[in-house]
Scaffold this active site. Structure first.
Site, mmCIF file in Angstrom:
data_model
loop_
_atom_site.group_PDB
_atom_site.id
_atom_site.type_symbol
_atom_site.label_atom_id
_atom_site.label_comp_id
_atom_site.label_asym_id
_atom_site.label_seq_id
_atom_site.Cartn_x
_atom_site.Cartn_y
_atom_site.Cartn_z
ATOM 1 N N GLU B 17 0.835 -1.208 0.000
ATOM 2 C CA GLU B 17 0.000 0.000 0.000
ATOM 3 C C GLU B 17 0.869 1.257 0.000
ATOM 4 O OE1 GLU B 17 -3.546 -2.349 2.383
ATOM 5 O OE2 GLU B 17 -2.421 -0.788 3.425
ATOM 6 N N CYS B 116 -7.084 0.822 3.904
ATOM 7 C CA CYS B 116 -6.977 -0.395 4.733
ATOM 8 C C CYS B 116 -7.209 -0.015 6.202
ATOM 9 C CB CYS B 116 -5.613 -1.016 4.447
ATOM 10 S SG CYS B 116 -5.315 -2.672 5.056
ATOM 11 N N HIS B 135 -10.285 -1.614 5.279
ATOM 12 C CA HIS B 135 -10.143 -3.066 5.217
ATOM 13 C C HIS B 135 -11.306 -3.699 6.000
ATOM 14 C CE1 HIS B 135 -8.414 -7.106 5.635
ATOM 15 N NE2 HIS B 135 -7.774 -6.778 4.537
#
Lengths: 200, 200
Positions: B17, B116, B135
């Protein structure tokens, strides 16, 4: 036996291709080591401990070890990965010991995976004509010697090739499946939360 | 004026990420800086130069600078990015200066992007109820306080949120488009070579 993977890295390596492959292999339970390949053409060798690689878009990564042919052979690992990034892939593909390493893995029937400009190492290692893909920017250097494909991931026996950062997840998940099986691939893929309708 | 972005990183940050976002912003021409956030809860502060972050799957990255509230404000950057990785996102979202930074960027109408578990910082910074995603593993901690969505990328005025490594390219390209326009987004997207039928 836990499968083992060696992922090469150099100055100029494409950091997304390196990171997506390494991270996804670790998620699959593969024991993964990164090895720093020096640009031998410069004549100036680095001996920093640990080594550091300045990647293609400026991210600096600390590789696990220096690349050393004697420590990196197919008796030690099940998979060799050569990422792209123009400068990093040039350093790797022109390095005589990397060329030798690629041939040893292929001959021992271990996996060799190349993505993006990393596929140039298939040519410099003089691998046999077979299906292969790469980043479009190096297609002209490869299409005479290989059965060039534009598929996102091409599996040709134990040589696996792919195209660029955008195909790196599919490439990495294919490697997890080949080393660990399709059940582990699905277990790794789920928590990554790909968008709906992702074509892999 | 070249747009400027600040991407936070900590021990335990999800390296895909972080890397996909940073690299894609650089490809878009955004001047991008990574800043290392220390885990203040440990009581032991690091002063290595440069700092190094050990990410969630073991990749070690050298951030550009240490995070410092006075040097990282919305007068300096157009975009603040908070990546995921459970431990890294916890360090960031519980850090009082990161919470203050998030509020300052939102108030000054600069972009704040979280992916996330990084979306937990929206809650710890006490942002107003608005559409948001994260997430799935931290959905339960967020769905009371926000209008929780399961879209891959959610744009709510200047707060942009996303789900995980699998949505990181779409997240990063959205940020490039918001900072640089849709033409630059397409110019960045092409050479990444996404598979056919990729849904973004």
């Amino acid at each position: 036996m836990v499968p083992r993977a060696l992922v090469l890295i150099a100055d100029g390596t494409e950091e997304m291709e390196f990171t997506i492959t390494y991270d996804t292999l670790v998620r699959g339970g593969v024991s993964t080591v990164s090895a720093f390949v020096q640009d031998v053409s410069s004549g100036v060798l680095n001996s920093e401990q640990p080594p550091s690689a300045t990647c293609s878009r400026g991210i600096r990564i600390l590789p696990d070890v220096y690349f050393d042919l004697a420590q990196c052979g197919p008796d030690m690992y099940d998979l060799l990965v050569i990422p792209g990034g123009a400068k990093g892939a040039e350093t790797m593909s022109k390095h005589p010991s990397v060329q030798e390493l690629v041939r040893r893995y292929i001959e021992r029937n271990k996996l060799v995976a190349m993505i993006c400009a990393g596929s140039l190492a298939a040519k410099s290692a003089k691998l046999a004509r077979q299906p292969l893909t790469s980043h479009p920017s190096v297609k002209a250097e490869l299409e005479q010697d290989f059965d060039y494909s534009e598929d996102a991931v091409v599996v040709s026996d134990n040589l696996i090739t792919s195209r660029g950062p955008g195909t790196a997840f599919q490439f990495a998940l294919t490697l997890v499946e080949m080393l660990c099986g399709s059940e582990i691939r699905e277990r790794v893929r789920g928590p990554m939360v790909f968008p709906q309708n992702t074509p892999f």
